[in-house]
Design a protein around this motif. Structure first.
Motif, short mmCIF file in Angstrom:
data_model
loop_
_atom_site.label_atom_id
_atom_site.label_comp_id
_atom_site.label_asym_id
_atom_site.label_seq_id
_atom_site.Cartn_x
_atom_site.Cartn_y
_atom_site.Cartn_z
N GLU A 97 0.86 -1.18 0.00
CA GLU A 97 0.00 0.00 0.00
C GLU A 97 0.90 1.23 0.00
O GLU A 97 1.66 1.45 0.95
N ILE A 98 0.85 2.00 -1.09
CA ILE A 98 1.70 3.17 -1.22
C ILE A 98 1.20 4.28 -0.28
O ILE A 98 0.00 4.57 -0.24
N VAL A 99 2.12 4.89 0.47
CA VAL A 99 1.74 6.00 1.35
C VAL A 99 2.65 7.19 1.05
O VAL A 99 3.82 7.04 0.69
N ASP A 100 2.10 8.39 1.20
CA ASP A 100 2.88 9.61 1.02
C ASP A 100 3.85 9.76 2.19
O ASP A 100 3.58 9.32 3.30
N LEU A 101 4.99 10.37 1.92
CA LEU A 101 6.00 10.51 2.96
C LEU A 101 5.48 11.30 4.15
O LEU A 101 5.94 11.12 5.29
N LEU A 189 13.43 8.94 -0.70
CA LEU A 189 13.17 8.22 0.54
C LEU A 189 11.76 7.63 0.53
O LEU A 189 11.56 6.48 0.96
N ALA A 190 10.80 8.38 0.01
CA ALA A 190 9.43 7.86 -0.08
C ALA A 190 9.38 6.63 -0.98
O ALA A 190 8.73 5.63 -0.65
N GLY A 191 10.06 6.71 -2.13
CA GLY A 191 10.10 5.56 -3.02
C GLY A 191 10.76 4.36 -2.37
O GLY A 191 10.29 3.22 -2.52
N TYR A 192 11.83 4.60 -1.64
CA TYR A 192 12.54 3.52 -0.95
C TYR A 192 11.65 2.86 0.09
O TYR A 192 11.54 1.62 0.15
#
Length: 763
Positions: A97-101, A189-192
Motif C-alpha cells: 500500500e503506497i503512502v505519502d512521505l 526516501l518515499a520511493g525507498y
C-alpha cells in the motif's frame, strides 16, 4: 704532486683528481624489458586508462536513461503443485500500500536513514567504494556485499532487478546518479520506503507496520520504526516470530545500532534512547488460502528455492527472497498427495482429535511436527507443520528449538562403529559389547578420571552389565554417556554434522542425552542416511522450479558416503530391536495395521517432558514425528504431562506413545509390506533377534525411555487402525499469495540437562 702540494690541497679542501672514466649512455645497462617500463611510460599508461575510463563512463552516462518504474507490474503469482501436477496453492496479490512521505513521521524516516545510509541527505546518491567492492565481488564470484546507498537500493527495487551482474551494477550506479539529480531526497526516501521488502509478504512501510504491529505507518513509534529498519537487512532471519536465538540476538544488536546512530546524528535525545525497550512484534496473520498444511509447504518451498538462488546468483538472502516472492514461478513439490493426506489423517486420529483444551489446559499447548522422506531419492513426500498455518505460523516440521533426546543415541553408536572405537577395557564397540548400565554411574575418560557427568536411568534402574543392543532397546542413558566419551565427543559431533545435524554443536558429554536442538526435518535426514546405507540424504521439497525462461535445478538430495555401509547397516540392525523388543513395541510392533513391514527406529523424550519423538523407517520410507509442549500464549516450552487424558498413572507423554502411534498409523498405510532391509552386517537384532513373534503372544507393555525418575507409562494411547488414504490432502487449493517468510530455525542449545535429580529429567 709532492707531499707539500698534497698537504696544501687538503688545507684548501681540495682533492686529488680521480682518473677520468668513460660514461655509458643511460640505457646502456638496462635490459630490453626495462626500457618499456620507465616511470614516465607507466604514468602515461595509467593516465591513458583513466581517461579512457572517464570517457567510457561519460558515454554510458549519456546512453543510459532512467527507465519507467514498473516493479509492481512485474509481480506475478507463483503456482505450487503436488508431485503429480495437481495444484497445491497459488499465491495472490502482493501486499503493498503506497503512502505519502507525510504519512511517515520524521522520527520513523530517520530510523531508516540511521540504519542504511547516514550520509543520505548529503551524498550524491552513490557509494563509489561500495559499488567498486560489489563489482570486484561479482567479477571474482564472491557474491554481493552491503554498501549501497538508499538511492541505489531504491533504484534496484523500483527500476532494475536483483540479479548480480557487472552490467546491472553499472546501470544501477548511473541511474542512481541521475535519479539523485532529478528527484528530491524526500521523493527518493518515499520511493525507498514504499518498495522495500520487509518479510511476511509485506512490501513498503505501510504494509510492514500492519504486518508487524497492527498499526498504520503514521502510528509507529521510534522503537517500532527502528525494528522495521533493522529488519530490512535480513527479513527472513530477523522476523521475531520465527527467528532463531542467533537471529534474535542479531536483530536486537541491529536495533540498538539504529538507535545509537540516531543519537549520534542528533535525531534522538540520549535520555529518551536510554528508556527505550525492544518492541516485540505481534504474531503474523498468514495470507488467506494457506490454511491447513499449505502454508508450511509453501514457506519451505520458498526457503529452499531462495537458498538455491543465493548459491547460483551470489546474492543476499533479502535479494533472493525478492526473486522468489510474486515472480511468476511454477514450483512443483515432491509431496505425494496420498501420503500427505495419510499423514494429516494419522495426526488427527492419534492426537488432535483427542485434544480437549476445555477439559485439560495442557491440551492447548501440544504441537506436532513430522517429515517423511524417501531414503533412495531424498524427496520429502509428506510434511506436517502444525494443526493449521493460520493458528500456528511457525512450522513444527522445521523448528530446531526442541531437544531430540534419545533419538540421538543411534548417532553415538554410528560414530563408535565408524571410528573403530573401543571401550576403556580395549574391547571394540559393537552390538554385543558389554557396558555397566547402572544408573548415575560416573562417566570416566581414557585415564580413568571422572568427567563430572553421571546421568540417571529411567526410574533409577541399575542394569548392571548390559549389551549395547539391550541398552539401545531400553534407552539406557549411562551406557551411551560412557560410549560417547569412549568414542570422543569431537568425533561424535563430527558424525552428527556429517549425518545432517548442526555443524557447531558443543562437544560435551551431556550431548549424549540429545540436549542440542533439532527438527523433524533434520532427524528425518539423519535416519534416511542410515536407511540409505551411509550415503548422505539431504531432504528436498522442490522437484522443479521454472520461471519464464529460467529453470532452477535443485542439488541432488543424495550425496556422497558419509558413513560406511557396514556402520550404517549395523545401526539399522540394532534399531530393529527398539521396535521388536524395546520402547516402541506396543505402538509399532504390535500395531494391528502392520502388515509385516520391517521397521527400525528410536524413541526419545526430552527434559521435563517438553518434547517426545519417534523417528523410524522401513526400507522405503523414513519419517520423523515430534511432539512439542509450547505454551499457546507465551510460546515457552512446557511439560506435556497429562496431554489427551489417555495416559494412565503419571500421565507422562513419551516417544513410544503418541509419536510412535502417529508414525505407525501413517507408515503402515503407505509402505510396501514386502520390502526388506538389505543389510551388510553380522551384528544387531536384525541378525540375531532377541524376540521371536508367536501367534498366541499377547501385546506387552511398552517400556518408557523417557524422564529418568518418573514411573514409566504402562499403556499406550488407543491405536486406531489405518484407513485407506484419500487421493488428495484434506486442504483445498488456496487462491491468494502466501507470506514469503520461511520460519528460520533456532540453533542448538548445547546445554547440560537442567537437574538430574528432578523427576522430569531427560531420558
Amino acid at each position: 704532486m709532492g707531499r707539500a702540494d698534497e698537504r696544501r690541497a687538503r688545507q684548501r679542501g681540495g682533492r686529488r683528481a680521480a682518473p677520468s672514466r668513460r660514461r655509458s649512455s643511460p640505457a646502456a645497462g638496462r635490459s630490453g624489458i626495462r626500457r618499456f617500463f620507465t616511470w614516465k611510460k607507466m604514468l602515461g599508461a595509467f593516465l591513458g586508462v583513466c581517461l579512457l575510463g572517464i570517457g567510457a563512463f561519460i558515454v554510458l552516462y549519456m546512453m543510459v536513461e532512467v527507465p519507467k518504474g514498473n516493479d509492481a507490474a512485474k509481480l506475478q503469482s507463483n503456482i505450487y503443485k503436488f508431485s503429480d501436477g495437481s495444484i497445491l496453492a497459488r499465491d495472490g496479490k502482493v501486499n503493498r500500500e503506497i503512502v505519502d512521505l507525510s504519512k511517515v513521521p520524521e522520527d520513523i524516516r530517520n530510523t531508516f536513514v540511521a540504519a542504511e545510509n547516514k550520509s543520505f541527505y548529503k551524498d550524491s546518491g552513490v557509494d563509489l567504494k561500495g559499488t567498486a567492492r560489489g563489482l570486484i565481488n561479482t567479477l571474482s564470484g564472491k557474491g554481493a556485499q552491503g554498501g549501497s546507498t538508499i538511492t541505489q537500493q531504491y533504484v534496484k527495487n523500483y527500476y532494475l532487478t536483483q540479479e548480480q551482474t557487472v552490467t546491472r551494477k553499472l546501470r544501477e550506479l548511473i541511474i542512481s546518479l541521475k535519479v539523485d539529480r532529478q528527484m528530491s531526497k524526500d521523493q527518493i526516501l518515499a520511493g525507498y520506503l514504499n518498495t522495500s521488502y520487509f518479510g511476511r509478504n509485506a512490501y513498503g512501510i505501510q504494509a510492514a507496520a500492519q504486518a508487524y504491529y497492527r498499526v498504520d505507518a503514521d502510528k509507529l513509534d521510534v522503537e517500532q520504526g527502528a525494528y522495521l529498519a533493522a529488519l530490512l537487512q535480513a527479513p527472513s532471519q530477523y522476523d521475531w516470530e520465527v527467528a532463531s536465538k542467533t537471529g534474535k540476538k542479531l536483530v536486537k544488536a541491529r536495533w540498538n545500532y539504529v538507535l545509537d546512530n540516531m543519537v549520534e546524528e542528533g535525531w534522538l535525545d540520549a535520555s529518551d534512547r536510554a528508556d527505550m525497550t525492544f518492541p516485540v512484534p505481534k504474531k503474523p496473520k498468514p495470507a488467506a488460502g494457506l490454511e491447513g498444511q499449505k502454508g508450511y509447504l509453501v514457506d519451505l518451498a520458498n526457503d529452499q528455492l531462495a537458498r538455491q538462488l543465493m548459491k547460483e546468483d551470489g546474492i543476499s538472502r533479502e535479494e533472493a527472497d525478492k526473486l522468489v516472492t510474486g515472480q511468476g514461478w511454477t514450483i512443483t513439490l515432491n509431496i505425494d498427495p496420498k501420503k500427505q493426506a495419510q499423514l494429516e489423517k494419522a495426526v488427527k486420529t492419534q492426537l488432535t482429535g483427542k485434544l480437549d483444551p476445555k477439559e485439560r489446559k495442557v491440551d492447548a499447548d501440544i504441537q506436532a511436527g513430522a517429515v517423511s522422506v524417501d531414503p533412495k531419492t531424498g524427496r520429502i513426500v509428506a510434511l506436517y507443520g502444525g494443526e493449521n498455518y493460520f493458528e500456528h505460523y511457525r512450522s513444527n516440521a522445521t523448528r530446531e528449538d526442541y531437544q531430540p533426546a534419545s533419538t540421538f543415541k543411534p548417532v553415538i553408536l554410528a560414530a563408535a562403529l565408524e571410528n573403530g572405537a573401543e571401550t576403556q577395557d580395549g574391547d571394540p564397540i559393537g552390538a554385543k559389547t558389554v557396558y555397566d548400565g547402572d544408573s548415575r554411574r560416573p562417566v570416566v575418560d581414557a585415564n580413568g578420571n571422572k568427567v563430572g557427568f553421571a546421568p540417571p536411568n529411567e526410574d533409577e534402574v541399575d542394569y548392571g552389565d548390559i549389551t549395547v543392543q539391550t541398552a539401545m532397546n531400553k534407552s539406557v542413558n549411562s551406557v551411551f554417556a560412557q560410549m560417547g566419551v569412549d568414542v570422543g565427543m569431537e568425533e561424535v559431533m563430527d558424525t552428527a554434522a556429517d549425518l545432517g545435524m548442526a555443524e557447531d554443536l558443543q562437544a560435551v558429554p551431556a550431548q549424549t542425552l540429545g540436549t542440542m536442538g533439532a527438527s523433524p526435518l533434520q532427524m528425518a535426514g539423519v535416519y534416511a542416511t542410515l536407511d540409505n546405507h551411509g550415503k548422505k540424504v539431504t531432504p528436498t521439497l522442490i522437484k522443479s522450479a521454472e520461471q519464464r525462461n529460467r529453470t532452477v535445478t535443485m542439488p541432488d538430495p543424495i550425496g556422497d558416503e558419509v558413513l560406511s555401509r557396514e556402520a550404517a547397516d549395523t545401526v539399522t540392525s540394532v534399531l530393529t530391536g527398539v521396535v521388536d523388543d524395546g520402547t516402541a513395541r506396543v505402538s509399532v510392533r504390535e500395531n494391528p495395521a502392520r502388515r509385516g513391514q520391517e521397521v527400525a527406529g528410536k524413541t526419545g523424550t526430552s527434559d521435563f517432558g517438553r518434547s517426545a519423538w519417534f523417528t523410524g523407517y522401513t526400507p522405503d520410507l523414513v519419517t520423523s514425528v515430534g511432539l512439542f509442549g509450547e505454551d499457546d500464549k507465551t510460546g515457552k516450552q512446557v511439560n506435556m504431562k497429562g496431554a489427551t487424558g489417555q495416559l494412565p498413572g503419571t500421565g507422562r507423554v513419551n516417544g513410544g506413545g503418541i509419536p510412535a502411534s502417529i508414525w505407525a498409523a501413517y507408515t503402515f498405510g503407505v509402505t510396501d509390506s514386502d520390502a526388506k532391509f538389505d543389510l551388510e552386517t553380522d551384528q544387531g537384532a536384525a541378525v540375531e533377534p532377541s524376540w521371536t513373534p508367536t501367534e498366541s503372544e499377547e501385546p506387552s507393555e511398552s517400556p518408557s525411555e523417557e524422564p529418568t525418575t518418573e514411573a514409566p507409562t504402562t499403556e499406550p494411547p488407543t491405536q486406531t487402525p489405518t484407513e485407506t488414504p484419500t487421493d488428495t490432502p484434506t486442504t483445498d487449493a488456496p487462491t491468494t499469495e502466501p507470506p514469503t517468510q520461511q520460519p528460520t530455525t533456532e540453533p542448538p542449545t548445547d546445554e547440560i540437562p537442567e537437574d538430574p535429580d528432578n523427576p522430569d529429567s531427560e531420558r
